[in-house]
Write an enzyme that holds these catalytic residues in place. Structure first.
Site, PDB file in Angstrom:
ATOM      1  N   GLY A  24     -16.577 -71.105 -51.204  1.00  0.00           N
ATOM      2  CA  GLY A  24     -16.324 -69.762 -51.700  1.00  0.00           C
ATOM      3  C   GLY A  24     -15.031 -69.567 -52.462  1.00  0.00           C
ATOM      4  O   GLY A  24     -14.810 -68.493 -53.033  1.00  0.00           O
ATOM      5  N   ASN A  33     -15.950 -53.423 -57.009  1.00  0.00           N
ATOM      6  CA  ASN A  33     -14.878 -54.202 -56.381  1.00  0.00           C
ATOM      7  C   ASN A  33     -13.599 -54.203 -57.214  1.00  0.00           C
ATOM      8  O   ASN A  33     -12.588 -54.755 -56.797  1.00  0.00           O
ATOM      9  CB  ASN A  33     -15.329 -55.647 -56.108  1.00  0.00           C
ATOM     10  CG  ASN A  33     -15.254 -56.530 -57.334  1.00  0.00           C
ATOM     11  OD1 ASN A  33     -15.515 -56.073 -58.457  1.00  0.00           O
ATOM     12  ND2 ASN A  33     -14.915 -57.798 -57.149  1.00  0.00           N
ATOM     13  N   PHE A  80      -6.609 -63.193 -49.315  1.00  0.00           N
ATOM     14  CA  PHE A  80      -5.856 -64.117 -50.166  1.00  0.00           C
ATOM     15  C   PHE A  80      -5.594 -63.522 -51.550  1.00  0.00           C
ATOM     16  O   PHE A  80      -4.942 -64.162 -52.379  1.00  0.00           O
ATOM     17  CB  PHE A  80      -6.620 -65.434 -50.329  1.00  0.00           C
ATOM     18  CG  PHE A  80      -6.631 -66.276 -49.082  1.00  0.00           C
ATOM     19  CD1 PHE A  80      -5.520 -67.007 -48.708  1.00  0.00           C
ATOM     20  CD2 PHE A  80      -7.758 -66.334 -48.280  1.00  0.00           C
ATOM     21  CE1 PHE A  80      -5.523 -67.780 -47.559  1.00  0.00           C
ATOM     22  CE2 PHE A  80      -7.775 -67.102 -47.121  1.00  0.00           C
ATOM     23  CZ  PHE A  80      -6.658 -67.829 -46.761  1.00  0.00           C
ATOM     24  N   LYS A 107     -16.500 -50.661 -50.834  1.00  0.00           N
ATOM     25  CA  LYS A 107     -17.058 -50.971 -52.155  1.00  0.00           C
ATOM     26  C   LYS A 107     -18.091 -49.953 -52.639  1.00  0.00           C
ATOM     27  O   LYS A 107     -18.254 -49.768 -53.844  1.00  0.00           O
ATOM     28  CB  LYS A 107     -17.675 -52.371 -52.161  1.00  0.00           C
ATOM     29  CG  LYS A 107     -16.657 -53.495 -52.090  1.00  0.00           C
ATOM     30  CD  LYS A 107     -17.331 -54.849 -52.249  1.00  0.00           C
ATOM     31  CE  LYS A 107     -16.316 -55.977 -52.207  1.00  0.00           C
ATOM     32  NZ  LYS A 107     -16.937 -57.288 -52.488  1.00  0.00           N
ATOM     33  N   GLY A 158     -29.683 -64.216 -47.581  1.00  0.00           N
ATOM     34  CA  GLY A 158     -28.995 -62.995 -47.204  1.00  0.00           C
ATOM     35  C   GLY A 158     -29.321 -61.858 -48.156  1.00  0.00           C
ATOM     36  O   GLY A 158     -29.634 -62.097 -49.331  1.00  0.00           O
ATOM     37  N   GLY A 167     -24.276 -56.909 -48.826  1.00  0.00           N
ATOM     38  CA  GLY A 167     -23.482 -56.492 -49.974  1.00  0.00           C
ATOM     39  C   GLY A 167     -23.164 -57.614 -50.941  1.00  0.00           C
ATOM     40  O   GLY A 167     -23.257 -57.448 -52.159  1.00  0.00           O
ATOM     41  N   ALA A 168     -22.783 -58.783 -50.425  1.00  0.00           N
ATOM     42  CA  ALA A 168     -22.461 -59.919 -51.303  1.00  0.00           C
ATOM     43  C   ALA A 168     -23.694 -60.363 -52.070  1.00  0.00           C
ATOM     44  O   ALA A 168     -23.625 -60.692 -53.260  1.00  0.00           O
ATOM     45  CB  ALA A 168     -21.899 -61.072 -50.481  1.00  0.00           C
ATOM     46  N   THR A 225     -12.191 -53.911 -51.330  1.00  0.00           N
ATOM     47  CA  THR A 225     -12.920 -54.826 -50.466  1.00  0.00           C
ATOM     48  C   THR A 225     -13.565 -54.041 -49.322  1.00  0.00           C
ATOM     49  O   THR A 225     -13.499 -52.814 -49.274  1.00  0.00           O
ATOM     50  CB  THR A 225     -11.999 -55.957 -49.959  1.00  0.00           C
ATOM     51  OG1 THR A 225     -12.798 -56.926 -49.277  1.00  0.00           O
ATOM     52  CG2 THR A 225     -10.921 -55.442 -49.024  1.00  0.00           C
ATOM     53  N   ASP A 261     -17.958 -59.500 -58.674  1.00  0.00           N
ATOM     54  CA  ASP A 261     -18.407 -60.489 -57.685  1.00  0.00           C
ATOM     55  C   ASP A 261     -19.490 -61.412 -58.238  1.00  0.00           C
ATOM     56  O   ASP A 261     -19.441 -62.631 -58.066  1.00  0.00           O
ATOM     57  CB  ASP A 261     -18.934 -59.788 -56.427  1.00  0.00           C
ATOM     58  CG  ASP A 261     -17.822 -59.237 -55.550  1.00  0.00           C
ATOM     59  OD1 ASP A 261     -16.697 -59.770 -55.616  1.00  0.00           O
ATOM     60  OD2 ASP A 261     -18.080 -58.288 -54.794  1.00  0.00           O
TER      61      ASP A 261
END
Length: 278
Positions: free
Chosen positions: A245, A91, A20, A70, A130, A133-134, A66, A106
């Protein structure tokens, strides 16, 4: 209208057809009436070095990176912001005076999306689900001023990430870690950084049970398709405030936009452009 003075920015990844980012950035560009255009480029890993050189040659203002580039992009950059260096991922790249400079927006994107709902984040008890990476970027940013616990199905991965962040931030009190069976009743904020519940696999169990959630807790899921993933549906049942998100996507994009242009874009315009396409 695109002409010889149009400034170019874009997205590099593989794949990128689902993104997006072009929608929200071009919406902001149109709203501000500036001569920029944002494009998406599907780039394989073996071409990353050439892409960075090409972006400099064609006088790009910068680009987003992305999955899956990264981390790999970093070796082709001239400079890397200290936070991005510590996170171990980039990023956003700005091209300035022939140099490619890497950033990571991020974590600040998540922080801004949360603060929109909670106010300033200081000394909050935050649970991060988690350790991929995020999670790295989010945990690094939020651990600066808050008490973090990182949990993962693989406890060793949660332990390694928590110790790495504690070391890099020189935390007096190290970050906590654990498994998915953790007691959640004392957390002010719970953030899911895993893809569990993402389209098309929406009919799944929440990544952790939320029946013991604190009454006034805020629950965030980095997933934005669907707009209300199963984790947030479950949290809402128990009275939590929820954030999907979209907020992170928009705010991290807005910070990137400002890095390239020096202009703050309209968050509402960016958010509206995405929601209209989901």
């Amino acid at each position: 209208m695109i002409n010889s003075k149009t400034k170019l920015v874009g997205l590099i990844g593989h794949p990128v057809d689902h993104s997006f980012s072009p929608i929200m950035h071009n919406a902001a560009i149109k709203d501000l009436k500036i001569n920029y255009r944002y494009f998406a480029f599907d780039v394989s890993e073996e071409n990353l070095k050439d892409v960075v050189a090409g972006a400099k040659a064609f006088n790009f203002r910068g680009f987003n990176i992305t999955i899956p580039h990264k981390m790999n992009i970093m070796k082709y950059l001239d400079e890397i912001d200290c936070d991005a260096e510590a996170i171990g991922a980039v990023n956003t790249v700005k091209i300035e005076n022939g140099k490619a400079i890497g950033y990571n927006t991020d974590g600040i994107g998540v922080k801004k999306a949360l603060e929109e709902k909670t106010g300033i984040l200081i000394n909050k008890n935050i649970l991060i689900i988690g350790s991929g990476g995020a999670s790295r970027a989010v945990s690094f940013e939020l651990a600066k001023d808050n008490n973090l616990t990182i949990v993962n199905r693989n406890i060793e991965k949660a332990e390694n990430l928590s110790k790495e962040i504690s070391r890099k931030l020189k935390k007096e009190n190290p970050l906590n870690y654990g498994g998915l069976d953790i007691n959640i009743e004392n957390f002010d904020i719970i953030i899911n950084t895993t893809p569990v519940g993402m389209y098309p696999h929406t009919e799944v169990e929440p990544v952790i049970p939320l029946n013991n959630i604190k009454k006034d807790a805020v629950v965030m899921d980095l997933i934005y398709n669907p707009l209300e993933p199963v984790f947030l549906k479950e949290a809402k049942k128990y009275g939590a405030k929820t954030i999907n998100g979209i907020g992170m996507l928009v705010y991290q994009g807005a910070v990137s936009f400002e890095i390239w242009t020096g202009i703050k874009p309209d968050i509402f315009v960016m958010k509206k452009s995405i929601i209209s396409k989901i």
